[in-house]
Write a protein that holds these residues in place. Structure first.
Motif, PDB file in Angstrom:
ATOM      1  N   LEU A 116      31.827   9.959  67.008  1.00  0.00           N
ATOM      2  CA  LEU A 116      30.340  10.228  66.516  1.00  0.00           C
ATOM      3  C   LEU A 116      29.451  10.204  67.601  1.00  0.00           C
ATOM      4  CD1 LEU A 116      28.310  11.121  64.477  1.00  0.00           C
ATOM      5  CD2 LEU A 116      28.028   8.811  63.800  1.00  0.00           C
ATOM      6  N   MET A 117      28.602  11.096  68.181  1.00  0.00           N
ATOM      7  CA  MET A 117      27.746  10.920  68.931  1.00  0.00           C
ATOM      8  C   MET A 117      26.424  11.096  68.470  1.00  0.00           C
ATOM      9  SD  MET A 117      27.965  12.839  72.856  1.00  0.00           S
ATOM     10  CE  MET A 117      26.158  12.815  73.834  1.00  0.00           C
ATOM     11  N   ASN A 118      25.686  10.158  68.245  1.00  0.00           N
ATOM     12  CA  ASN A 118      24.178  10.321  67.660  1.00  0.00           C
ATOM     13  C   ASN A 118      23.295  10.552  68.854  1.00  0.00           C
ATOM     14  OD1 ASN A 118      24.432   9.536  64.855  1.00  0.00           O
ATOM     15  ND2 ASN A 118      25.400   7.651  65.457  1.00  0.00           N
ATOM     16  N   ASN A 119      22.865  11.766  68.721  1.00  0.00           N
ATOM     17  CA  ASN A 119      22.232  12.280  69.961  1.00  0.00           C
ATOM     18  C   ASN A 119      21.005  13.111  69.633  1.00  0.00           C
ATOM     19  OD1 ASN A 119      22.211  13.598  72.915  1.00  0.00           O
ATOM     20  ND2 ASN A 119      22.224  15.455  71.504  1.00  0.00           N
ATOM     21  N   ALA A 120      20.797  13.339  68.254  1.00  0.00           N
ATOM     22  CA  ALA A 120      19.469  14.158  68.067  1.00  0.00           C
ATOM     23  C   ALA A 120      18.323  13.213  68.503  1.00  0.00           C
ATOM     24  CB  ALA A 120      19.788  14.563  66.467  1.00  0.00           C
ATOM     25  N   GLY A 121      17.494  14.197  69.005  1.00  0.00           N
ATOM     26  CA  GLY A 121      16.277  13.370  69.340  1.00  0.00           C
ATOM     27  C   GLY A 121      14.917  14.546  69.486  1.00  0.00           C
ATOM     28  N   ARG A 122      13.785  13.788  69.824  1.00  0.00           N
ATOM     29  CA  ARG A 122      12.589  14.760  69.844  1.00  0.00           C
ATOM     30  C   ARG A 122      11.905  14.035  71.003  1.00  0.00           C
ATOM     31  NH1 ARG A 122       8.421  14.325  65.192  1.00  0.00           N
ATOM     32  NH2 ARG A 122       7.488  12.750  66.173  1.00  0.00           N
TER      33      ARG A 122
ATOM     34  N   ALA B 132      31.964  14.441  66.005  1.00  0.00           N
ATOM     35  CA  ALA B 132      30.908  15.044  65.627  1.00  0.00           C
ATOM     36  C   ALA B 132      29.659  14.757  66.654  1.00  0.00           C
ATOM     37  CB  ALA B 132      30.717  14.539  64.372  1.00  0.00           C
ATOM     38  N   ILE B 133      28.796  15.603  66.706  1.00  0.00           N
ATOM     39  CA  ILE B 133      27.979  15.492  67.645  1.00  0.00           C
ATOM     40  C   ILE B 133      26.433  16.067  67.033  1.00  0.00           C
ATOM     41  CG2 ILE B 133      26.712  16.210  70.116  1.00  0.00           C
ATOM     42  CD1 ILE B 133      29.474  16.832  71.008  1.00  0.00           C
ATOM     43  N   THR B 134      25.498  15.053  66.914  1.00  0.00           N
ATOM     44  CA  THR B 134      24.257  15.628  66.331  1.00  0.00           C
ATOM     45  C   THR B 134      23.379  16.100  67.394  1.00  0.00           C
ATOM     46  OG1 THR B 134      23.067  13.360  66.282  1.00  0.00           O
ATOM     47  CG2 THR B 134      24.422  13.963  64.626  1.00  0.00           C
ATOM     48  N   GLY B 135      22.326  16.899  66.992  1.00  0.00           N
ATOM     49  CA  GLY B 135      21.555  17.489  68.492  1.00  0.00           C
ATOM     50  C   GLY B 135      22.727  18.135  69.315  1.00  0.00           C
TER      51      GLY B 135
ATOM     52  N   VAL C 210      35.187  19.877  67.766  1.00  0.00           N
ATOM     53  CA  VAL C 210      33.985  19.390  67.656  1.00  0.00           C
ATOM     54  C   VAL C 210      33.168  19.719  66.476  1.00  0.00           C
ATOM     55  CG1 VAL C 210      31.839  19.062  68.953  1.00  0.00           C
ATOM     56  CG2 VAL C 210      33.812  18.804  70.144  1.00  0.00           C
ATOM     57  N   VAL C 211      32.612  19.097  65.946  1.00  0.00           N
ATOM     58  CA  VAL C 211      31.544  19.367  64.778  1.00  0.00           C
ATOM     59  C   VAL C 211      30.097  19.352  65.589  1.00  0.00           C
ATOM     60  CG1 VAL C 211      30.341  19.074  62.749  1.00  0.00           C
ATOM     61  CG2 VAL C 211      32.811  19.104  62.520  1.00  0.00           C
ATOM     62  N   ILE C 212      29.334  20.431  65.655  1.00  0.00           N
ATOM     63  CA  ILE C 212      27.934  20.179  66.206  1.00  0.00           C
ATOM     64  C   ILE C 212      27.102  20.149  64.962  1.00  0.00           C
ATOM     65  CG2 ILE C 212      28.421  20.710  68.484  1.00  0.00           C
ATOM     66  CD1 ILE C 212      27.072  23.662  67.847  1.00  0.00           C
ATOM     67  N   ALA C 213      26.143  19.480  65.165  1.00  0.00           N
ATOM     68  CA  ALA C 213      24.949  19.400  63.897  1.00  0.00           C
ATOM     69  C   ALA C 213      23.506  19.621  64.445  1.00  0.00           C
ATOM     70  CB  ALA C 213      25.061  18.041  63.152  1.00  0.00           C
TER      71      ALA C 213
END
Ligand SMILES: NC(=O)c1ccc[n+]([C@@H]2O[C@H](COP(=O)([O-])OP(=O)(O)OC[C@H]3O[C@@H](n4cnc5c(N)ncnc54)[C@H](OP(=O)(O)O)[C@@H]3O)[C@@H](O)[C@H]2O)c1
Length: 287
Positions: A84-90, A10-13, A33-36
């Motif tokens: 799990l890839m915690n990738n979301a960002g700004r 699962a990959i956020t961002g 892969v799940v993308i979020a």
């Protein structure tokens, strides 16, 4: 056998930039892969392009129930969760200490730190039952080196690097590895978005970032090429695969050398000035 054959990530961002590229690389290497992300149209379009091995779920990582739903979705759709890839960002905002906006600080902490903890909270429940898993938290070179990024962003990324180490100490006995990746300057839409460009348009034109990075690379980086999303995706592939089975609690810096020191191009003239000044002083003293 491909390195991620049989694995689910699962990959956020995952709707753009580093996350979208990593999804493609993971799928090419055998993963499901799940993308979020928050942009439904863009996420669904990417999922259609990549076929049956990918699924998109609309997720705001600032919302704990969304994060839980993303992990549940990965297990419902593909049967397990290996990465799990915690990738979301700004983007990183600049504000002098005397002028900080504490609401903006909270927002940076929410997406870059609180969401990382929330992701780990729900992923760990699945991974512990499996006895295996790899968590990858995308931090930043600004989490280890001060002066380039804004205070909110840099502090949040530094905290996420340390949270990574803390989690790795707890979770090793459950067979779960936890590492961070700290990218340097990578050509994505993040910079143009930060400058006010409409997000989809910015994401479709990484060449704006490439030109901006290219303008400063000689002074900031010892390696002279512009960082690409694939540079980070390849590091993530290593950390998601069993090739890294003995690696945990580490921060893998992928930055063209920014964090290692001053590139010779940035210091050459000052270094020459230093030695010319000593030489002049010595010549005057012994003349
Ligand atoms: N590019 C660089 O130079 C660089 C350097 C160091 C670190 N990083 C880090 O790398 C990561 C990816 O950045 P990128 O450069 O690939 O930028 P990007 O293309 O702008 O990607 C950011 C992603 O995060 C998602 N996102 C943002 N807020 C979210 C939220 N509240 N909930 C869910 N998803 C959210 C966005 O999707 P939606 O808009 O669809 O929600 C987007 O897919 C970030 O953590 C960034 O800090 C980047």
């Amino acid at each position: 056998m491909l390195p991620l054959e049989g694995k689910v990530a699962a990959i956020t961002g995952g709707t753009s930039g580093i996350g979208a590229c990593t999804a493609e690389v993971f799928i090419a290497n055998g993963a499901k892969v799940v993308i979020a992300g928050r942009r439904q149209d863009r996420g669904e379009k990417l999922a259609r392009k990549l076929g049956d091995a990918i699924s998109f779920i609309r997720t705001d990582v600032a919302c704990e129930s969304d994060v839980k739903a993303m992990i549940d979705h990965a297990v419902d759709r593909f049967g397990r969760l290996d990465c799990l890839m915690n990738n979301a960002g700004r983007g990183s905002q600049n504000a002098a200490i005397a002028d900080v906006d504490l609401e903006q600080f909270d927002a940076a902490i929410t997406v870059h730190l609180r969401a990382v903890l929330a992701g780990m909270k729900y992923a760990v429940r699945v991974m512990a039952a499996q006895g295996t898993g790899s968590i990858i938290n995308v931090a930043s070179v600004n989490g280890i080196r001060a002066g380039l990024g804004g205070h909110y962003y840099s502090a949040a990324k530094a905290a996420s690097i340390h949270l990574t180490r803390c989690a790795a100490m707890e979770l090793g006995e459950k067979g779960i590895r936890v590492n961070s990746i700290s990218p340097g300057m990578i050509a994505t839409g993040a910079f143009a978005k930060f400058m006010g460009m409409q997000p989809d348009e910015a994401d479709d034109h990484p060449e704006y970032a490439e030109a901006a990075i290219g303008a400063v690379v000689a002074k900031w980086q010892p390696l002279q090429s512009v960082g690409r999303t694939d540079d980070i995706a390849q590091a993530a592939l290593f950390l998601a695969s069993d090739a890294s089975r003995f690696v945990t609690g580490q921060n893998l810096v992928v930055d063209g050398g920014i964090s290692a020191g001053w590139p010779i191009a940035a210091v050459r003239s000052d270094r020459d000035l230093f030695f010319r000044t000593i030489q002049a002083s010595l010549s005057a003293r012994f003349a």
